[in-house]
Design a protein around this motif. Structure first.
Motif, mmCIF file in Angstrom:
data_model
loop_
_atom_site.group_PDB
_atom_site.id
_atom_site.type_symbol
_atom_site.label_atom_id
_atom_site.label_comp_id
_atom_site.label_asym_id
_atom_site.label_seq_id
_atom_site.Cartn_x
_atom_site.Cartn_y
_atom_site.Cartn_z
ATOM 1 N N THR A 1 -26.187 8.550 -17.717
ATOM 2 C CA THR A 1 -25.351 9.062 -16.624
ATOM 3 C C THR A 1 -24.872 10.473 -16.932
ATOM 4 N N GLY A 2 -25.118 11.386 -15.991
ATOM 5 C CA GLY A 2 -24.627 12.749 -16.114
ATOM 6 C C GLY A 2 -25.325 13.602 -17.147
ATOM 7 N N LEU B 1 -27.360 11.189 -6.860
ATOM 8 C CA LEU B 1 -26.109 10.431 -6.816
ATOM 9 C C LEU B 1 -26.403 8.966 -6.548
ATOM 10 N N ALA C 1 -18.375 11.468 -9.320
ATOM 11 C CA ALA C 1 -19.500 12.391 -9.435
ATOM 12 C C ALA C 1 -19.069 13.782 -9.003
ATOM 13 N N THR D 1 -19.090 6.829 -7.107
ATOM 14 C CA THR D 1 -20.456 7.336 -7.250
ATOM 15 C C THR D 1 -20.629 7.917 -8.642
ATOM 16 N N LEU D 2 -21.817 7.759 -9.200
ATOM 17 C CA LEU D 2 -22.158 8.376 -10.476
ATOM 18 C C LEU D 2 -23.358 9.299 -10.295
ATOM 19 N N GLU D 3 -23.367 10.353 -11.086
ATOM 20 C CA GLU D 3 -24.495 11.284 -11.074
ATOM 21 C C GLU D 3 -25.500 10.854 -12.133
#
Length: 274
Positions: free
Chosen positions: A32-33, A87, A97, A230-232
């Protein structure tokens, strides 16, 4: 050892580092990210062999007249790509996010009894209980997330928590709504100067003065543009990374072949001399 063998040996060492960078990107393609790294090469010292002076040779040329014999290539820099990844909605209130490139969250990390501010795009946050029935907003590694007034700490026992698009954090206690903090977002004006520290974090260079910069020229506070729930995902381009991996491996093989052929030729010369 001949010049060609020296060039090949130097370049092979640097190509191995590029392969390591690509391997790190592929290994973190689901992190993630995570932000992809890009290895950039530059030439080592080269020898300029000039031709005889003739004014006609210089007409229309963009480079000096003559032959430049290089000494191989080196890994000039490893740059960070802080563009926005895809996303993924999670529906979890503490998953945040960032919607703009080059923007980062701030976290406080303590290592070896030294505390410093680091930066990340991983917005999967948690609430960690502390003393006096309070909770603190932290990363998944337990590092405090920093807001506009420092660490984000508030009373436990709330019914609901929400993080607005501007980073404002509110909790509900019965019929009452309380503002408990606000996330502070910064923008990396010169992202190439950031140093990776592991755990998906970055920090400022240790020798800012030596580089001729101050902190404000690298990191600047900006209004938060977030999306809650939400996560990127990682911005690693699998197709590009695999293509770069194949290209780097082929280059490595060609340079290895150069050394092998050079060794064979030196062996033939030794036999002729004997």
């Amino acid at each position: 050892m001949s010049r060609s063998m020296i060039q090949a040996a130097v370049t092979m060492n640097q190509l191995q580092q590029k392969i390591d960078v690509i391997g790190n990107n592929l290994a973190n393609s689901q992190t993630t990210g995570y932000k992809a790294r890009q290895a950039e090469f530059s030439s080592l010292l080269y020898q300029q062999i000039n031709n005889l002076n003739d004014p006609a040779n210089a007409e229309g040329r963009l480079t000096p007249d003559g032959v430049r014999v290089g000494s191989g290539a080196k890994l000039g820099s490893i740059n960070i790509d802080l563009s926005v990844g895809s996303l993924q909605e999670t529906g979890r209130a503490l998953d945040i996010a960032l919607l703009q490139p080059n923007q980062l969250f701030q976290v406080s990390v303590t290592e070896n009894n030294v505390t410093e501010t680091r930066y990340t795009r991983d917005g999967s946050f948690y609430l960690s209980p502390i003393a006096n029935n309070q909770v603190m907003l932290t990363t998944k590694d337990g590092d405090p997330v920093l807001g506009t007034t420092g660490q984000i700490i508030f009373e436990n026992g709330f019914d609901d928590i929400q993080i607005a698009d501007n980073g404002l954090i509110t909790v509900k206690r019965g019929m009452n709504t309380e503002v408990v903090g606000q996330l502070e977002v910064v923008e990396a004006v010169r992202p190439r100067l950031l140093e990776a520290t592991g755990n998906n974090n970055f920090r400022l260079p240790t020798d800012l003065a030596g580089l001729g910069y101050n902190q404000a020229e690298i990191i600047q506070e900006v209004p938060a543009q977030l999306k809650s729930g939400t996560l990127e995902t990682s911005n690693v381009n699998m197709g590009k990374e695999l293509t770069d991996l194949i290209t780097a491996q082929r280059s490595y093989q060609f340079n290895a072949r150069t050394i092998s052929m050079g060794d064979q030729m030196m062996g033939l010369v030794s036999q002729l001399r004997s």
